[in-house]
Design an enzyme around this catalytic site. Structure first.
Site, PDB file in Angstrom:
ATOM      1  N   HIS A 150      33.586 -19.092  -4.473  1.00  0.00           N
ATOM      2  CA  HIS A 150      33.456 -17.755  -3.883  1.00  0.00           C
ATOM      3  C   HIS A 150      32.518 -16.886  -4.718  1.00  0.00           C
ATOM      4  O   HIS A 150      32.088 -17.265  -5.806  1.00  0.00           O
ATOM      5  CB  HIS A 150      34.824 -17.085  -3.740  1.00  0.00           C
ATOM      6  CG  HIS A 150      35.492 -16.755  -5.046  1.00  0.00           C
ATOM      7  ND1 HIS A 150      36.444 -17.548  -5.632  1.00  0.00           N
ATOM      8  CD2 HIS A 150      35.343 -15.699  -5.895  1.00  0.00           C
ATOM      9  CE1 HIS A 150      36.858 -17.007  -6.763  1.00  0.00           C
ATOM     10  NE2 HIS A 150      36.190 -15.883  -6.955  1.00  0.00           N
ATOM     11  N   HIS A 196      40.073 -16.150  -0.224  1.00  0.00           N
ATOM     12  CA  HIS A 196      38.847 -15.351  -0.152  1.00  0.00           C
ATOM     13  C   HIS A 196      37.620 -16.243  -0.348  1.00  0.00           C
ATOM     14  O   HIS A 196      37.660 -17.239  -1.076  1.00  0.00           O
ATOM     15  CB  HIS A 196      38.837 -14.212  -1.171  1.00  0.00           C
ATOM     16  CG  HIS A 196      38.812 -14.627  -2.616  1.00  0.00           C
ATOM     17  ND1 HIS A 196      39.617 -15.603  -3.143  1.00  0.00           N
ATOM     18  CD2 HIS A 196      38.062 -14.180  -3.649  1.00  0.00           C
ATOM     19  CE1 HIS A 196      39.372 -15.738  -4.437  1.00  0.00           C
ATOM     20  NE2 HIS A 196      38.421 -14.898  -4.773  1.00  0.00           N
TER      21      HIS A 196
HETATM   22 FE   LIG Z   1      36.713 -14.520  -8.372  1.00  0.00          FE
END
Ligand SMILES: [Fe+2]
Length: 303
Positions: A150, A196
């Site tokens: 990410h 995420h």
């Molecule tokens: Fe992170």
């Protein structure tokens, strides 16, 4: 139409050889191509040509981030959608951007970050056979993360950029820190069912807070710390846990000053699940669950 995942990041480094040595020998990525001012790297379990590009420049920071889309038609549909909301798009042929690269469209977020959607990057294969493979190759170097995970950016207006990612690009908000004034201080968003794929925190526009590799479990985070300490790499935050995303993490810096993270854990979500909210008073625990404090050093970023 969907964005599948974070494909690659291109960062600036003032010493290309030093940075390449760090990313290949300490991190354990593999060099797949080289130009006079750029080096292309991938992790051992990634099939695509590259997930990290180092570009020679007199400073550090993020040049652009690339996101993989499912089909060529997706590029057209996103281009149409972006044009409808008044965003300028630049189209690039596969050969135009660099070795191994696919066809792409580029545009900037309201925060000024350069974003790319890409389809058809060359597949060079991971380091395992496709028939009867062992779980991992032998002889890996460094802490050898299997893949990029990410990216975490800074921007002046988290609300505005979060809305853009959700409304225009189809990201799903999984967590947020809400300020006492009702504005978002930080947000976490996904496209891949992970906790995420991108996160935003209040700070300067165009800032890169860090990018992270996936490692398989908490023991691997310890191994990352062992490898970093062995090589004398500065560890910013020792192995710990996030409140937001529930992930385990360790933060450190490349020789240029770009912040890196190794990440594991977290959870899986469906796109229709509501976000988790952290209050401003609990922001420290959202970022570092055990310490409960975000120090000023952590909020220092580079653009
Ligand atoms: Fe992170």
């Amino acid at each position: 139409m969907s964005i599948l995942r974070l494909s690659h990041v291109e960062i600036r480094v003032p010493d290309l050889e030093l940075a390449t040595a760090y990313y290949t020998e300490v991190v354990g990525m593999y060099e797949t191509a080289r130009e006079p001012d750029r080096v292309f790297l991938k992790c051992w379990d990634e099939h695509q040509h590259h997930s990290l590009i180092l570009r020679f420049a007199p400073t550090y920071g993020l040049d652009h981030m690339g996101w993989k889309v499912e089909s060529r038609e997706d590029l057209d549909e996103y281009a149409t959608r972006l044009a409808e909301v008044g965003v300028d798009i630049v189209r690039h042929d596969a050969e135009e951007i660099g070795p191994g690269h696919g066809e792409a469209i580029r545009f900037t977020l309201p925060s000024g970050h350069l974003m790319e959607l890409v389809h058809g990057m060359e597949q060079v294969g991971n380091l395992l056979p496709n028939t009867n493979p062992p779980p991992k190759p032998l002889g890996l170097v460094g802490f050898a993360p299997p893949r990029l995970d990410h990216i975490f950016l800074t921007c002046e207006d988290v609300n505005l950029n979060t809305r853009f990612l959700v409304d225009v690009l189809g990201f799903h908000l999984t967590e947020q820190v809400l300020g006492d004034d009702g504005f978002q201080v930080a947000t976490w968003l996904e496209v891949s069912h992970a906790s995420h794929d991108i996160a935003l925190v209040t700070g300067q526009d165009r800032g890169l807070h860090h990018f992270a590799w996936w490692v398989d479990d908490w023991n691997e985070i310890r191994n990352v710390a062992d490898v970093l300490a062995y090589h004398g790499v500065r560890i910013e935050t020792n192995p710990t846990r996030h409140g937001a995303t529930r992930g385990h993490c360790i933060y450190f810096f490349d020789p240029a000053g770009n912040r890196n993270e190794a990440f594991t854990g977290g959870y899986w979500v469906d796109p229709d699940e509501p976000p988790v909210t952290w209050t401003e008073a609990e922001m420290g625990r959202a970022i570092f669950y055990y310490d409960g404090v975000v120090n000023q050093r952590f909020l220092t970023v580079h653009s």
